[in-house]
Write an enzyme that holds these catalytic residues in place. Sequence first.
Site, PDB file in Angstrom:
ATOM      1  N   TYR A 113       2.950   4.871   0.791  1.00  0.00           N
ATOM      2  CA  TYR A 113       3.549   5.231   2.183  1.00  0.00           C
ATOM      3  C   TYR A 113       2.359   6.057   2.992  1.00  0.00           C
ATOM      4  O   TYR A 113       1.721   6.854   2.508  1.00  0.00           O
ATOM      5  CB  TYR A 113       4.653   5.938   1.843  1.00  0.00           C
ATOM      6  CG  TYR A 113       5.570   5.395   0.976  1.00  0.00           C
ATOM      7  CD1 TYR A 113       6.273   4.272   1.622  1.00  0.00           C
ATOM      8  CD2 TYR A 113       6.037   5.498  -0.168  1.00  0.00           C
ATOM      9  CE1 TYR A 113       7.400   3.498   0.791  1.00  0.00           C
ATOM     10  CE2 TYR A 113       7.262   5.004  -1.076  1.00  0.00           C
ATOM     11  CZ  TYR A 113       7.672   3.776  -0.453  1.00  0.00           C
ATOM     12  OH  TYR A 113       8.660   3.227  -1.385  1.00  0.00           O
ATOM     13  N   ASP A 126       0.738  -1.215  -0.169  1.00  0.00           N
ATOM     14  CA  ASP A 126      -0.169   0.026   0.237  1.00  0.00           C
ATOM     15  C   ASP A 126       0.867   1.261  -0.218  1.00  0.00           C
ATOM     16  O   ASP A 126       2.051   1.122   0.335  1.00  0.00           O
ATOM     17  CB  ASP A 126      -1.018  -0.074   1.243  1.00  0.00           C
ATOM     18  CG  ASP A 126      -0.166  -0.053   2.678  1.00  0.00           C
ATOM     19  OD1 ASP A 126       1.092  -0.206   2.515  1.00  0.00           O
ATOM     20  OD2 ASP A 126      -1.023   0.204   3.602  1.00  0.00           O
ATOM     21  N   PHE A 135       5.940   1.334  -4.360  1.00  0.00           N
ATOM     22  CA  PHE A 135       7.426   1.630  -3.938  1.00  0.00           C
ATOM     23  C   PHE A 135       8.065   2.940  -4.303  1.00  0.00           C
ATOM     24  O   PHE A 135       8.818   3.451  -4.006  1.00  0.00           O
ATOM     25  CB  PHE A 135       8.301   0.435  -4.647  1.00  0.00           C
ATOM     26  CG  PHE A 135       8.265  -0.874  -4.086  1.00  0.00           C
ATOM     27  CD1 PHE A 135       8.604  -1.129  -2.619  1.00  0.00           C
ATOM     28  CD2 PHE A 135       7.691  -1.780  -4.735  1.00  0.00           C
ATOM     29  CE1 PHE A 135       8.267  -2.252  -2.235  1.00  0.00           C
ATOM     30  CE2 PHE A 135       7.185  -3.014  -4.233  1.00  0.00           C
ATOM     31  CZ  PHE A 135       7.636  -3.292  -2.887  1.00  0.00           C
ATOM     32  N   HIS A 188      11.021 -10.411  -0.002  1.00  0.00           N
ATOM     33  CA  HIS A 188      10.791  -8.976  -0.101  1.00  0.00           C
ATOM     34  C   HIS A 188      12.259  -8.263   0.251  1.00  0.00           C
ATOM     35  O   HIS A 188      12.916  -8.430   1.007  1.00  0.00           O
ATOM     36  CB  HIS A 188       9.839  -8.543   1.168  1.00  0.00           C
ATOM     37  CG  HIS A 188       9.054  -7.144   0.693  1.00  0.00           C
ATOM     38  ND1 HIS A 188       9.615  -6.138   1.347  1.00  0.00           N
ATOM     39  CD2 HIS A 188       8.053  -6.863   0.451  1.00  0.00           C
ATOM     40  CE1 HIS A 188       9.179  -5.090   0.970  1.00  0.00           C
ATOM     41  NE2 HIS A 188       7.828  -5.481   0.097  1.00  0.00           N
TER      42      HIS A 188
END
Length: 229
Positions: A77, A75, A88, A193
């Site tokens: 920031y 989701d 990102f 990740h």
Amino acid sequence: MTDTPVAAALAAFRASGSPWLALPFFAGGAADAVAARVDARIAEGARVLPAPADIFRALTETPLPAVRAVILGQDPYPTPGDANGLAFSYVGSGRLPASLRVILAEAGSERAAGGDLTPWARQGVLLLNSALTVEAGKAGAHLRYGWSALTDEAVAAVSARPEPAVFLLWGAQARARTALIDSGRHGVFESGHPSPLNRARDFPGSDPFGRANGWLAERGVSPIAWRLG
């Protein structure tokens, strides 16, 4: 100012005529239901991010026919001013988020180039989050609001096209969507990740960008300029 900014953003996206509008999420009532739920939180005083004009930006910058690669995030920031609607991507004034620093280091990007990933999106990299909105200071606040249906449908729609694309799936949430992808037609590159909290540390050195470009080149598709700056 409208009392329903997310519904207004959805209406504007519909007016754009985007090819993504054929997805059931938009063609049915799911998009309206999610927009109403987020607008209800705004009416209750929540500060929702990113700005309404950026909520559907991943789809606007990268139309379905243009997709060459897919990167999935969680989701936006949760700090005001940091997100611009692309997974990102960071446009804030502070230090780059830890995961993004790891990603850009793997891509060979210059630190001075910043963290805005718009150049990727405009080359056909779909940078899509599992939730398109979040609340200030509350990461993950809208992960169960219904946005994930859009992400699933977008992945499936790219997979259904005859044109080859690469899927870069980082972390458990992204890798769970492998079942939606025809791996016989498309490239699927999985890893842990990029977050420094990933104890396995199996993202650094995995060369997702080089492997993706190699796969595309083998199929006559132009490589993506991943390096920023």
